[in-house]
Each structure stands twice: as structure tokens, then as C-alpha cells.
Design a protein around this motif. Sequence first.
Motif, short mmCIF file in Angstrom:
data_model
loop_
_atom_site.label_atom_id
_atom_site.label_comp_id
_atom_site.label_asym_id
_atom_site.label_seq_id
_atom_site.Cartn_x
_atom_site.Cartn_y
_atom_site.Cartn_z
N PRO A 181 -2.16 -17.13 24.81
CA PRO A 181 -2.62 -16.34 25.95
C PRO A 181 -2.54 -17.09 27.27
O PRO A 181 -2.51 -16.46 28.33
N THR A 182 -2.49 -18.42 27.23
CA THR A 182 -2.35 -19.20 28.47
C THR A 182 -0.89 -19.33 28.90
O THR A 182 -0.61 -19.81 30.00
N GLY A 183 0.05 -18.92 28.03
CA GLY A 183 1.46 -18.99 28.36
C GLY A 183 2.05 -20.38 28.26
O GLY A 183 3.16 -20.62 28.73
N VAL A 184 1.34 -21.32 27.63
CA VAL A 184 1.80 -22.71 27.58
C VAL A 184 2.48 -23.04 26.25
O VAL A 184 3.56 -23.63 26.21
N GLY A 185 1.86 -22.68 25.14
CA GLY A 185 2.38 -23.03 23.83
C GLY A 185 3.56 -22.18 23.40
O GLY A 185 3.81 -21.11 23.96
N HIS A 209 5.96 -9.64 39.33
CA HIS A 209 5.55 -11.02 39.47
C HIS A 209 6.03 -11.90 38.32
O HIS A 209 5.82 -11.57 37.15
N PRO A 210 6.65 -13.04 38.64
CA PRO A 210 7.10 -13.98 37.61
C PRO A 210 5.97 -14.90 37.17
O PRO A 210 4.95 -15.05 37.86
N ASP A 211 6.14 -15.53 36.02
CA ASP A 211 5.30 -16.65 35.62
C ASP A 211 5.90 -17.90 36.27
O ASP A 211 7.12 -18.10 36.23
N VAL A 270 -6.24 -20.15 13.98
CA VAL A 270 -6.18 -21.60 14.07
C VAL A 270 -5.54 -22.06 15.38
O VAL A 270 -5.87 -23.12 15.92
N LEU A 271 -4.66 -21.22 15.95
CA LEU A 271 -4.01 -21.57 17.21
C LEU A 271 -4.71 -20.97 18.43
O LEU A 271 -4.43 -21.38 19.56
N GLY A 272 -5.60 -20.00 18.20
CA GLY A 272 -6.20 -19.29 19.32
C GLY A 272 -5.19 -18.39 20.02
O GLY A 272 -5.26 -18.18 21.23
N TYR A 273 -4.24 -17.86 19.26
CA TYR A 273 -3.16 -17.04 19.80
C TYR A 273 -3.51 -15.55 19.72
O TYR A 273 -4.47 -15.15 19.05
#
Length: 222
Positions: free
Chosen positions: A142-146, A54-56, A125-128
Motif C-alpha cells: 500500500p505504500t508503493g515501495v515493495g 497524477h503520477p507516482d 505477513v507482508l502487510g499487503y
Amino acid sequence: MTTLTTGQVAADVDARHWTVQDGTLVASVATSDFAHGLELVTLVGDLAETANHHPDIDLRYSSVRLRLVSHDAGALTQRDVQLAQRISELLDDMDLQTTARPAQTVQLAIDARDAARIRPFWAAVLGYEERRRGDAIDLVDPTGVGPTLWFQPMDEPRTERNRLHLDVWVPASRADERVSAALAAGGHLETSEHAPSWWVLADAEGNEACVCTWQDDGADEV
């Protein structure tokens, strides 16, 4: 699962649609409107379910961005190549083209003497979250956005250069164009020693960015 080099992957996928960026395959497809994009996403989803791979997918009003990587291998494999080939066939059947602005990937790099010491701060600080990449550990959203945050080893402290820079991954065919545009916009070339893998550029105040491609500078992989 055997992982593939960037060169192997680039040779086996359709360059009209796909480019290798930071160990992933990405494509940005132009669609006429949201409904058209949703149709594409649905059909790609059917291919992904059949392949059990499955792709993002990022669906926007007039474009769909696709990203492929084998998460269990932490790299590109034949599964990614095969699904990319099937998606290219689908795009041709739907008479879809890539967007006028090809897909790119942006990373943030920090030069560090002791990455393990500062990594927890940036994760907090980034929530990474941490992601192992070979012998290195990156931080990813973890959301794949940043953008991914990675740490470049540095032996000695320095004051003459900034220790943070951006990496901008672009299709290899567009790298010269992007470098030329940056120079025309007031930047200067720090070094092209590693081209066509990457060029180091800087703005008028010395803030640096690297324009990167999948191509290597003499080694097997970027």
C-alpha cells in the motif's frame, strides 16, 4: 475509459524516457542534485494538476523516478500517454536525460495450486493489499515501495524446481544485455521460448528469475 495494449502505449511515448513495465509507464530521470530534482517534481506536479491525472513520483538525491497508470481503469489509458508526452517535452526543455541505469520493476511470483488459500497469509505477513488484475488477484504494497507479489497457477505439485521466482522488468532495448550479464555471472538459461517477452534464467543452484519486457511473444499483450 478505454485501456490500451502495451504495444499501443510503447508506440506513442518517447522511448528515450519511457518504458512499459508490468502494465505501467516508468521513467528514471537523472538530476544534478536534490534541488534540481525538486524543481522537476514541482513542474511535473503542475502538469499533473492541469491534466487532473497524477503520477507516482520517487525523489532521490540525483534522480527522479516517475510511474504512470490509470488507477481507476487498472491499466494504461490515453491519459497516461498524453501526460507522458507532456513530461517528455518538459524533460527536453530542462535538458534532462534518463539515468545511466534505466528504470526497472521487480516482482515476486509464487507458483500455487490454490492461490486463494495462501493469499491471505502473504497479505498478512507482508502487510499487503489485494489488487485485481484481469481474472487474477495480486498483492501490492500500500505504500508503493515493495515489489508486487503474484501467484502463478500450477496444476500439480512439483519438487524438482523452486516455486518462488523473481520477475525483473527492464526496457526492451536492455533485455539482451541483462540476460547476457546474468549468464556471464554464472547463471544458465532455462528457456528463451517466450522471448522477447521473457527469458527464464537460473543461478547455479537452480533458483529462477525471469527477465521481462513489454514485448510479446506472438500475442497482443504481455
